[in-house]
Design an enzyme around this catalytic site. Sequence first.
Site, short mmCIF file in Angstrom:
data_model
loop_
_atom_site.label_atom_id
_atom_site.label_comp_id
_atom_site.label_asym_id
_atom_site.label_seq_id
_atom_site.Cartn_x
_atom_site.Cartn_y
_atom_site.Cartn_z
N LYS A 85 -3.70 0.46 -10.13
CA LYS A 85 -4.06 0.63 -8.73
C LYS A 85 -5.11 -0.42 -8.39
CE LYS A 85 -5.84 3.91 -5.38
NZ LYS A 85 -6.14 5.31 -5.10
N LYS A 106 0.46 0.09 -7.39
CA LYS A 106 0.05 0.27 -6.00
C LYS A 106 -0.97 -0.78 -5.60
CE LYS A 106 -2.45 3.73 -3.45
NZ LYS A 106 -3.17 4.97 -3.51
C1 PBG Z 1 -7.20 7.91 -2.99
C2 PBG Z 1 -5.92 7.31 -2.59
C3 PBG Z 1 -5.79 6.18 -1.77
C4 PBG Z 1 -4.44 6.04 -1.54
C5 PBG Z 1 -3.77 7.05 -2.24
N1 PBG Z 1 -4.71 7.81 -2.91
C6 PBG Z 1 -6.80 5.32 -1.10
C7 PBG Z 1 -7.85 4.68 -1.86
O1 PBG Z 1 -7.80 4.53 -3.08
O2 PBG Z 1 -8.83 4.30 -1.21
C8 PBG Z 1 -3.86 4.97 -0.66
C9 PBG Z 1 -2.53 5.24 -0.10
C10 PBG Z 1 -2.17 4.40 1.06
O3 PBG Z 1 -2.88 3.47 1.48
O4 PBG Z 1 -1.08 4.68 1.59
N2 PBG Z 1 -7.53 8.10 -4.24
#
Ligand code: PBG
Length: 337
Positions: free
Chosen positions: A206, A260
């Site tokens: 991520k 992601k």
């Molecule tokens: C939080 C989380 C995020 C997303 C999914 N879980 C945001 C972040 O890490 O700030 C992002 C999903 C998206 O942008 O569609 N843990």
Amino acid sequence: MERTHALSLGAWPRTCMRRNRRDDWSRRLVTENHLHVDDLIWPVFVVEGKGKRDPVPSMPGVERLSVDLLVEAAGVAKELGIPAIAVFPNTDPAIKTPDGREAYNPDNLVCRSVRAVKAAYPDLGVICDVALDPYNSDGHDGLVVDGYVVNDETLEILVKQTIVQAEAGCDVIAPSEMMDGRIGVLRDALDEGGFEHVRLLSYAAKYASAFYGPFRDAVGSKGALEGDKKTYQMNPANTDEALREVALDIDEGADMVIIKPGLPYLDVVWRVKDAFGVPTFVYSVSGEYAMLKAAAAQGWLDYETAMMESLLGFKRAGADGILTYAALDAARILKNG
Ligand code: PBG
């Protein structure tokens, strides 16, 4: 007969790439990658209330739903053949605290949502994030001590959050906070708690991405967030590091992994799938959806074709599944053509 094709001008044999593209039937015959409804996971936002639909301004077409309407929407997804939904809460700011303790309240919005959806549609897969950002008044995914998100103290809270979600009936726990060692700790906690069937879907790679902006609007963590998440989310410049993250998570017991965001990271999807052959999902995040919708609203792109083309790109890169806010649209297009 006079030859009209440019390729006939030279010597034979010649390869004609366009012959197979000439008719719909032959284009279909030589299609290499297919998107199927089984590949889709639908992320949904929930809010408190009843009969409430609360549009997310930066994500046209996406609404935060109260639990009753979430159940209705889950029914639509199930009817279309979507295997699973992922539930994200927009928590009342008044109950957010620096330690994010609402995350492990067994009656929090997510747990109530899971119970309601599983009662109505036991066969629909339900996925829950594990991270503190919807509950933490600092907007961070973990516990902040002296300006730093601390690892092991965060893990202790994540364990409690995991257990209340599993107790509520969540099928898949998806840790998204990028703490070190969380998969092993959560696997142990699930097994000890009698939840050995609950799967772990790790947000293994991520990245610290600007493309999460609209999501932070949707869950209401944006205003709260101080600074960025670069001390725990990955540097967008790195891919070898993503392979190390995935390797560790598989070793610790992850059943499936997520890369992601999606579109800017297709090379990572490819390398992970190629190296490990594990179920590899890609999260086409809020900013990707917002870009498509914004361009379509200007008349600059056709939403449906551009969206379907993006989803196919994930399949081509090797993804087994795609988390997308366009899941319902895609499922309808796949069904009706
Ligand atoms: C939080 C989380 C995020 C997303 C999914 N879980 C945001 C972040 O890490 O700030 C992002 C999903 C998206 O942008 O569609 N843990």
